[in-house]
Design an enzyme around this catalytic site. Structure first.
Site, PDB file in Angstrom:
ATOM      1  N   SER A 105       0.843  -1.243  -0.048  1.00 42.56           N
ATOM      2  CA  SER A 105       0.134  -0.197   0.095  1.00 42.56           C
ATOM      3  C   SER A 105       0.899   1.188  -0.081  1.00 42.56           C
ATOM      4  O   SER A 105       1.887   1.268  -1.371  1.00 42.56           O
ATOM      5  CB  SER A 105      -1.118  -0.446   1.759  1.00 42.56           C
ATOM      6  OG  SER A 105      -2.059   0.254   0.743  1.00 42.56           O
ATOM      7  N   ASP A 248      -0.637   1.470  -3.966  1.00 44.42           N
ATOM      8  CA  ASP A 248      -1.739   0.446  -4.848  1.00 44.42           C
ATOM      9  C   ASP A 248      -3.394   0.797  -5.497  1.00 44.42           C
ATOM     10  O   ASP A 248      -4.469  -0.194  -5.954  1.00 44.42           O
ATOM     11  CB  ASP A 248      -2.131  -0.855  -3.497  1.00 44.42           C
ATOM     12  CG  ASP A 248      -2.924  -0.764  -2.616  1.00 44.42           C
ATOM     13  OD1 ASP A 248      -2.678   0.621  -2.353  1.00 44.42           O
ATOM     14  OD2 ASP A 248      -3.316  -2.175  -1.875  1.00 44.42           O
TER      15      ASP A 248
END
Length: 474
Positions: A105, A248
């Site tokens: 992330s 992401d």
């Protein structure tokens, strides 16, 4: 293995430093074997979709996971770098048994992570993750399929195009982004191709940044956790809106035409107000986490809507949305789950909902995208080693004192991170000085108790009270 005994899975899958346990090839192999065994049910041909972001370590984890799944008898569909919501979408559209996203992330390139999605495109429950972890801890050799039942691996070349069309379909028909100039920062991450393409195909003039990944620069001084460059470009290029995605692309922050940053709470308020006016808002409420600002709660109450709070983590937001029949939920950090269009956070879809409001109103972002004035809020992270300092009675006493001091003027939230050894200390109130004093006092005490080692907890205060829900003060 019970839910509380999980060791590998945190609040958002497995995460760690790349090439170090648990984020090494051997663990990824066993995860593929165990998850493949868990989902290899029934007589149909089993399939798993694997995507990733642009980290160098993805080249190590992707083949390790592939080998594990193939050995468990599952066919593997590789889609390369794509946003996390694309993997959730493709898992459902391809009727796969499982979706896997390799990403950490918003973390730096040194880290990586693995997120799992079920056949419904939803993140796995705590219990499902615990069962997979239990399989990983056992003897997997007896569970592997014979040679004739090995899976196959293939690459889906049109995966980006499928996601692009799905995202464009979330934008209202009859509207266009023609005449708008938009800065989009893709954090050198998974959306570096698809995000500028979507905006351009909808008619916008696109100013892309963070679209040159090299395996090392993901999230480095860019993206949703470092949006200052994006905001600067908005001012320099006289853009109508700035969008900053994370590595992401499942979350975002925005900047108006003046470069003013807008967080997830403001996005939630804006989309909720727009959908409520159109009769599209379901459940009469918005779901957010304990971190969302009190200003958002008061804004929604003024509009006749509720704010339903959950633990931190978009998975818990999604679960509460399904329980209460809501179609809008998210986090202050920028995760936006819009159930009309997807099952998990999607920064690009959320940005298009904001852009739709701008296109319909014809007003600048500064006049539209800040529906409420947030209460002063401060968050401090305290890193620790060893046992959690939240078990120390002195910390519990300090939290109780802060509660009494704030009364109805604000709240305190102390919670352990689900992904790293960090205590997050947050306070908000109507007076900024009170917020600062509260946060600095509590964080100093927690830091001192962490250095000294916590005292044994009182008999009346079991260790389970260190959950976020138990120590939230309102």
């Amino acid at each position: 293995m019970s839910q509380t005994e999980r060791r590998l899975f945190g609040t958002d899958g497995i995460r760690g430093v790349a090439n170090r346990a648990p984020m090494d090839a051997s663990t990824a192999l066993r995860l593929g074997q165990a998850a493949g065994r868990f989902f290899n049910r029934g007589s149909h041909r089993h399939r798993v979709v694997i995507g990733k972001d642009t980290r160098l370590s993805g080249y190590m984890l992707e083949p390790a996971l592939t080998a594990g799944f193939v050995g468990a008898g599952m066919d593997v569909v590789l889609v390369g770098p794509l946003p996390t919501p694309a993997i959730a979408m493709l898992t459902r559209s391809l009727r796969a048994d499982l979706g896997v996203m390799i990403s950490a992330s918003h973390n730096p390139f040194e880290d990586n992570g693995i997120k799992l999605f079920g056949p419904d495109g939803l993140k796995l429950s705590d219990n499902e993750e615990a069962e997979i972890e239990a399989l990983m801890a056992g003897d997997l050799s007896a569970q592997l399929v014979p040679p004739a039942r090995l899976g196959r691996a293939s690459r889906l070349e049109d995966a980006p195009g499928r996601y692009i069309e799905a995202v464009k379909a979330s934008f209202p028909k009859g509207l266009s982004l023609a005449g708008m100039r938009i800065v989009v920062d893709c954090a050198h991450g998974a959306a570096y191709k698809v995000a500028p393409t979507v905006l351009w195909e909808l008619g916008a003039e696109v100013v892309p940044v963070g679209v040159a990944p090299d395996g090392f620069n993901i999230n480095r001084e860019c993206g949703s956790t470092a949006p200052s460059r994006m905001a600067e470009l908005v001012r320099e290029r006289r853009a109508d809106l700035g969008i900053a995605l994370d590595g992401d692309a499942d979350r975002l922050v925005l900047a108006d035409e003046n470069g003013q940053i807008l967080d997830g709470d403001q996005i939630l308020a804006l989309v909720a107000r727009s959908w409520a006016a159109q009769g599209r808002l379901r459940g009469g409420a918005v779901v957010a986490t304990v971190m969302s600002n009190l200003g958002l709660e008061r804004f929604l109450e003024g509009a006749g809507l509720k704010l339903l709070r959950t633990k931190v983590g978009d998975r818990y937001v999604s679960e509460r949305m399904r329980e209460d029949g809501c179609n809008i939920g998210g986090e202050q950090s920028g995760h936006m789950i819009l159930a009309d269009f997807g099952t998990t956070g999607d920064g690009l879809v959320a940005a298009l909902q904001v852009l739709a409001v701008l296109a319909e109103s014809g007003r600048p972002a500064s006049a539209v995208c800040r529906p409420f004035e947030p209460l002063p809020q401060r968050l401090v992270n305290v890193r620790y080693a060893g046992a959690s300092p939240l078990q120390d009675p002195a910390v519990a006493d300090a939290i109780a004192a802060a509660e009494a001091r704030l009364g109805s003027r604000g709240r305190v939230l102390i919670r352990p991170s689900g992904t790293e050894p960090v205590i997050r200390v947050m306070a908000e109130a109507e007076e900024e000085a009170l917020v600062e004093d509260t946060v600095m006092g509590l964080s100093a005490l927690i830091r001192a108790r962490a250095a000294a080692g916590p005292l044994p907890p009182r008999a009346a205060v079991p260790a389970s009270t260190t959950t976020a829900a138990a120590i939230e003060v309102k």
